[in-house]
Design a protein around this motif. Structure first.
Motif, PDB file in Angstrom:
ATOM      1  N   ARG A  91      60.655  49.344  42.347  1.00 20.06           N
ATOM      2  CA  ARG A  91      61.131  50.671  41.305  1.00 20.06           C
ATOM      3  C   ARG A  91      60.799  51.883  41.551  1.00 20.06           C
ATOM      4  O   ARG A  91      61.698  52.769  41.637  1.00 20.06           O
ATOM      5  CB  ARG A  91      60.817  49.843  40.035  1.00 20.06           C
ATOM      6  N   TYR A 101      67.852  43.702  29.113  1.00 21.09           N
ATOM      7  CA  TYR A 101      66.530  44.041  29.665  1.00 21.09           C
ATOM      8  C   TYR A 101      66.697  44.604  30.884  1.00 21.09           C
ATOM      9  O   TYR A 101      65.997  45.532  31.436  1.00 21.09           O
ATOM     10  CB  TYR A 101      65.511  43.013  29.380  1.00 21.09           C
ATOM     11  N   ALA A 102      67.428  44.090  31.794  1.00 19.65           N
ATOM     12  CA  ALA A 102      67.653  44.435  33.089  1.00 19.65           C
ATOM     13  C   ALA A 102      68.345  45.914  33.102  1.00 19.65           C
ATOM     14  O   ALA A 102      67.733  46.899  33.830  1.00 19.65           O
ATOM     15  CB  ALA A 102      68.653  43.492  34.187  1.00 19.65           C
ATOM     16  N   ARG A 134      65.787  48.123  32.019  1.00 22.65           N
ATOM     17  CA  ARG A 134      64.737  48.710  32.939  1.00 22.65           C
ATOM     18  C   ARG A 134      65.543  49.672  33.945  1.00 22.65           C
ATOM     19  O   ARG A 134      64.717  50.854  34.322  1.00 22.65           O
ATOM     20  CB  ARG A 134      64.249  47.652  34.030  1.00 22.65           C
ATOM     21  N   ASP A 135      66.565  49.566  34.345  1.00 28.57           N
ATOM     22  CA  ASP A 135      67.269  50.347  35.179  1.00 28.57           C
ATOM     23  C   ASP A 135      67.458  51.797  34.670  1.00 28.57           C
ATOM     24  O   ASP A 135      67.187  52.983  35.528  1.00 28.57           O
ATOM     25  CB  ASP A 135      68.677  49.918  35.633  1.00 28.57           C
ATOM     26  N   HIS A 175      58.003  49.843  31.051  1.00 24.27           N
ATOM     27  CA  HIS A 175      58.347  48.565  32.005  1.00 24.27           C
ATOM     28  C   HIS A 175      57.247  47.449  31.302  1.00 24.27           C
ATOM     29  O   HIS A 175      57.703  46.447  31.182  1.00 24.27           O
ATOM     30  CB  HIS A 175      58.145  48.800  33.316  1.00 24.27           C
ATOM     31  N   ASP A 215      58.933  43.820  29.592  1.00 22.04           N
ATOM     32  CA  ASP A 215      58.170  42.871  30.190  1.00 22.04           C
ATOM     33  C   ASP A 215      57.592  42.025  28.834  1.00 22.04           C
ATOM     34  O   ASP A 215      57.583  40.786  29.122  1.00 22.04           O
ATOM     35  CB  ASP A 215      57.066  43.013  31.315  1.00 22.04           C
ATOM     36  N   GLU A 235      60.082  41.115  35.323  1.00 22.05           N
ATOM     37  CA  GLU A 235      61.293  41.010  36.003  1.00 22.05           C
ATOM     38  C   GLU A 235      60.788  40.074  37.419  1.00 22.05           C
ATOM     39  O   GLU A 235      59.862  40.010  37.817  1.00 22.05           O
ATOM     40  CB  GLU A 235      61.973  42.208  36.465  1.00 22.05           C
ATOM     41  N   THR A 236      61.899  39.435  38.133  1.00 19.39           N
ATOM     42  CA  THR A 236      61.848  38.986  39.412  1.00 19.39           C
ATOM     43  C   THR A 236      62.338  39.878  40.453  1.00 19.39           C
ATOM     44  O   THR A 236      62.655  41.077  40.137  1.00 19.39           O
ATOM     45  CB  THR A 236      62.907  37.619  39.620  1.00 19.39           C
ATOM     46  N   ASP A 277      65.760  41.102  40.377  1.00 25.10           N
ATOM     47  CA  ASP A 277      66.184  42.061  39.033  1.00 25.10           C
ATOM     48  C   ASP A 277      65.956  43.356  39.581  1.00 25.10           C
ATOM     49  O   ASP A 277      66.371  44.370  38.997  1.00 25.10           O
ATOM     50  CB  ASP A 277      65.190  41.699  37.838  1.00 25.10           C
ATOM     51  N   ILE A 278      65.080  43.568  40.765  1.00 23.66           N
ATOM     52  CA  ILE A 278      64.822  45.050  40.884  1.00 23.66           C
ATOM     53  C   ILE A 278      66.073  45.523  42.109  1.00 23.66           C
ATOM     54  O   ILE A 278      66.136  45.013  43.175  1.00 23.66           O
ATOM     55  CB  ILE A 278      63.403  45.014  41.973  1.00 23.66           C
TER      56      ILE A 278
END
Length: 123
Positions: A4, A79-80, A83-84, A104, A108, A114-115, A118-119
């Motif tokens: 990220r 949530y994804a 994060r973005d 972040h 979490d 996240e996995t 997800d990034i």
């Protein structure tokens, strides 16, 4: 977080490239050799350069919009996307590095970590 952080840094470099043009990017952003190679690969955006005050205002507004949208996405459980959008707000300078990290961590704590899937991949 390293992926990220790399994606955010690349977004910052592209914004600088768009604003200043390639001849100043290395100096203005203190880009590494690897970052300069990445910039050259992506070329020069076709947008016109605005004056410094216009750039500052554009980045301020877009950063605030991304930050507000991240809050809305978080509230709705996306949530994804939150994060973005936090990454986008960081790229525009609306949040500092330490705040970005804490946001972040907060996401979490609610959603679980996240996995790698997800990034967003660094371009």
């Amino acid at each position: 977080m390293d992926r990220r952080r790399t994606a955010v840094r690349q977004r910052q470099l592209l914004l600088a490239l768009e604003q200043w043009g390639p001849e100043y990017v290395g100096r203005v952003t203190q880009a590494t050799d690897d970052e300069m190679a990445w910039l050259k690969k992506h070329g020069v955006p076709a947008t016109t350069v605005r004056d410094a005050a216009q750039w500052d205002e554009l980045r301020r507004v877009r950063g605030q919009q991304a930050n507000a949208a991240a809050s809305a996405a978080f509230s709705s459980g996306d949530y994804a996307r939150a994060r973005d959008l936090i990454d986008e707000a960081r790229a525009f300078g609306a949040v500092r590095e330490t705040e970005w990290q804490h946001l972040h961590e907060f996401i979490d704590s609610k959603a679980g970590p996240e996995t790698v899937a997800d990034i967003p991949a660094a371009a």
